[in-house]
Design a protein around this motif. Structure first.
Motif, mmCIF file in Angstrom:
data_model
loop_
_atom_site.group_PDB
_atom_site.id
_atom_site.type_symbol
_atom_site.label_atom_id
_atom_site.label_comp_id
_atom_site.label_asym_id
_atom_site.label_seq_id
_atom_site.Cartn_x
_atom_site.Cartn_y
_atom_site.Cartn_z
ATOM 1 N N ILE A 159 0.661 -1.238 -0.158
ATOM 2 C CA ILE A 159 -0.082 -0.102 0.103
ATOM 3 C C ILE A 159 0.736 1.309 -0.112
ATOM 4 O O ILE A 159 0.600 2.180 -0.681
ATOM 5 N N ARG A 160 2.022 1.321 0.837
ATOM 6 C CA ARG A 160 2.864 2.203 0.906
ATOM 7 C C ARG A 160 3.474 2.724 -0.564
ATOM 8 O O ARG A 160 3.723 3.788 -0.875
ATOM 9 N N HIS A 161 3.459 1.745 -1.383
ATOM 10 C CA HIS A 161 3.980 1.552 -2.727
ATOM 11 C C HIS A 161 2.921 1.677 -3.774
ATOM 12 O O HIS A 161 3.226 1.335 -4.998
ATOM 13 N N ASP A 162 1.644 2.297 -3.369
ATOM 14 C CA ASP A 162 0.571 2.413 -4.186
ATOM 15 C C ASP A 162 0.098 0.921 -5.215
ATOM 16 O O ASP A 162 0.053 0.864 -6.475
ATOM 17 N N SER A 163 0.492 -0.222 -4.379
ATOM 18 C CA SER A 163 0.113 -1.468 -5.055
ATOM 19 C C SER A 163 -0.953 -2.145 -4.287
ATOM 20 O O SER A 163 -0.589 -2.691 -3.112
ATOM 21 N N TYR A 164 -1.980 -2.317 -4.467
ATOM 22 C CA TYR A 164 -3.225 -2.765 -3.948
ATOM 23 C C TYR A 164 -3.602 -4.157 -4.636
ATOM 24 O O TYR A 164 -4.153 -4.373 -5.866
ATOM 25 N N PHE A 165 -3.013 -5.251 -3.750
ATOM 26 C CA PHE A 165 -3.154 -6.724 -4.311
ATOM 27 C C PHE A 165 -4.468 -7.256 -3.937
ATOM 28 O O PHE A 165 -4.901 -7.236 -2.953
ATOM 29 N N VAL A 166 -5.260 -8.015 -4.747
ATOM 30 C CA VAL A 166 -6.421 -8.407 -4.815
ATOM 31 C C VAL A 166 -6.269 -9.252 -3.555
ATOM 32 O O VAL A 166 -7.390 -9.366 -2.650
ATOM 33 N N GLU A 167 -5.429 -10.166 -3.353
ATOM 34 C CA GLU A 167 -5.195 -11.361 -2.458
ATOM 35 C C GLU A 167 -5.363 -10.295 -1.100
ATOM 36 O O GLU A 167 -5.571 -11.138 -0.024
ATOM 37 N N ASP A 168 -4.824 -9.363 -0.936
ATOM 38 C CA ASP A 168 -4.790 -8.729 0.380
ATOM 39 C C ASP A 168 -6.271 -8.323 0.768
ATOM 40 O O ASP A 168 -6.415 -7.938 2.193
ATOM 41 N N PHE A 169 -7.048 -8.191 0.027
ATOM 42 C CA PHE A 169 -8.545 -7.479 0.542
ATOM 43 C C PHE A 169 -9.639 -8.655 0.320
ATOM 44 O O PHE A 169 -10.709 -8.437 0.671
#
Length: 172
Positions: free
Chosen positions: A157-167
């Motif tokens: 998230i700090r690096h503007d990368s929102y992975f589907v698996e995280d949510f």
């Protein structure tokens, strides 16, 4: 072909009258900035070197390299240009096979992923616009991945990368 008379260019950011000597050159034989058993990354144009305009990276993935799972960015677009070999690209709808000369543009918010599923290495250009300080992400993501899911999620998230698996576990 006709062109409209009222073309709109961005506002000038250079206000001099004579131009400047300010180009940078990176020889093709410059060693990669990051190397690992799975591949390497060359920093061609960073957020810092372009004043935030864009980031351009040459990425080489080894055979059967995992790449990146499905994710999106909230602040930047990402583009992929295949230089050699084959790369599986997820365009948000389906997986497509990219070969030398193929290009995928992913607008801000667009779901995407990539992986090398072949027995051969491949290389590509990755372009982020506007530029972002991606170097820390490239340099530390493997190590952070080893430490745990919550720390990895925060790092992404700090690096503007929102992975589907995280949510949404189980979605790819």
């Amino acid at each position: 072909m006709s062109y409209p008379e009222d073309l709109i260019y961005p506002a000038p950011r250079y206000h001099g009258d004579k131009g400047e000597v300010n180009a940078s050159f990176r020889p093709a034989d410059t060693p990669p900035d990051i190397s690992s058993p799975g591949g390497s990354t060359h920093y061609l144009a960073t957020n810092e070197s372009t004043g935030g305009e864009f980031g351009l990276y040459k990425v080489e993935l080894g055979a059967r390299s995992a790449g990146a799972k499905t994710h999106f960015h909230k602040a930047m677009s990402e583009s992929f240009y295949v230089l050699s070999g084959e790369l599986e690209l997820y365009n948000g709808e389906k997986w497509v096979t990219g070969r030398a000369g193929d290009f995928l543009y992913v607008p801000v918010g667009g779901l995407h992923a990539f992986k090398n599923v072949t027995d051969e290495p491949m290389s590509m250009l990755m372009l982020f616009s506007p530029g972002a300080p991606r170097e820390e992400y490239f340099e530390r993501v493997a190590a952070v991945s080893q430490r745990g899911s919550e720390e990895l999620k925060e790092f992404r998230i700090r690096h503007d990368s929102y992975f589907v698996e995280d949510f949404d576990a189980g979605t790819e």
